[in-house]
Design an enzyme around this catalytic site. Sequence first.
Site, short mmCIF file in Angstrom:
data_model
loop_
_atom_site.label_atom_id
_atom_site.label_comp_id
_atom_site.label_asym_id
_atom_site.label_seq_id
_atom_site.Cartn_x
_atom_site.Cartn_y
_atom_site.Cartn_z
N GLU A 85 0.81 -1.21 0.00
CA GLU A 85 0.00 0.00 0.00
C GLU A 85 0.84 1.27 0.00
O GLU A 85 0.44 2.28 -0.58
CB GLU A 85 -0.93 0.02 1.23
CG GLU A 85 -1.97 -1.08 1.24
CD GLU A 85 -3.03 -0.88 0.17
OE1 GLU A 85 -3.52 0.24 0.03
OE2 GLU A 85 -3.33 -1.86 -0.53
N ASP A 103 -6.58 6.01 -9.01
CA ASP A 103 -7.24 4.71 -9.22
C ASP A 103 -8.75 4.81 -9.26
O ASP A 103 -9.44 3.80 -9.29
CB ASP A 103 -6.81 3.72 -8.14
CG ASP A 103 -7.22 4.15 -6.73
OD1 ASP A 103 -7.72 5.29 -6.57
OD2 ASP A 103 -7.04 3.36 -5.79
N THR A 108 -6.63 8.46 -1.10
CA THR A 108 -6.23 7.27 -0.36
C THR A 108 -5.36 7.74 0.79
O THR A 108 -4.41 8.50 0.57
CB THR A 108 -5.43 6.31 -1.26
OG1 THR A 108 -6.28 5.83 -2.30
CG2 THR A 108 -4.91 5.12 -0.46
#
Length: 303
Positions: A85, A103, A108
């Site tokens: 990640e 994405d 994120t």
Amino acid sequence: MTRVVLFGAPIAVAVSVYFGGGGESQRPKDDPSLRVSPTAFAPDPLKAGSPAQQRERDDRIDALPAGLADPAKKEIAARLVASAENSTLDWKSQYGAIEDIGDGNGYTAGIIGFCSGTNDMLQLVEYFTREHPDNPLARYLPALREVDGSDSHEGLGAPFEAAWAKAAEDPEFRRAQDVMRDRIYFDPAVRLAKMDGLSTLGQFIYYDAMVLHGPGLGQDGFYGIREAAMKSADTAAEGGDEKAYLNAFLDAGRTVIGRQKTEQTRDSSRIDTAQRVFLREGNMDLDTPLTWRVYGETFRIGS
């Protein structure tokens, strides 16, 4: 990240559990009283059945070896996930991380990649705000609700990024991230893996898939991947070979990764050169030393 939104309709799931036995790589033995009917429809198979059945099932799971929930193994899991990640083993340095990686999931952020477009970031900020109403992120809740399910930054942007970094200086926000990581991803994945009779490695494979794909009920979410795998191979709880089942699960996850829109999100190295390697080596207890590659980088835990 290929995570899907955390919404969905119920899915039919059949779960068999077996318990017992000492020795290495301890897994449960078959117990018909803990099986969920294949005709039972529930968003969460861990909550299927009557309250009494749920309590009995929970008690049996709680009596099993800790597996990935053992603190030392959970630390390994956190470092493995962070390598994929965040390209680091220092997962605790990531509470304040926030970016849009392109994405389609919006921002994120944090230790598990909470996303503004997939509902888990909203759940986290709502939880933190209930506990601490005056936190720096509270003012952004209306905007987070508006952008949920999209990649929009409307009402967020640089001020929100700064507020996230500021909130991450607070030990209580870091604790909130830990709580929601466990509530949304770690605990359901590990408990369901135990219901499926899986070893510590199998529990990690479930957890990483839950993080990557989200606990969605469609074909691209965790439960859809599990359902596809169960059509190809029996779980260990159903009397099948665990390695064969886990390979089927990884195959199903890899298929979902292959459907992603960008080259970055189609990279399946966290399966090909990490989890599949551990499985091929027979490291079912996820013992160190561990060496793996993900997204072109090599990582090691232990000497």
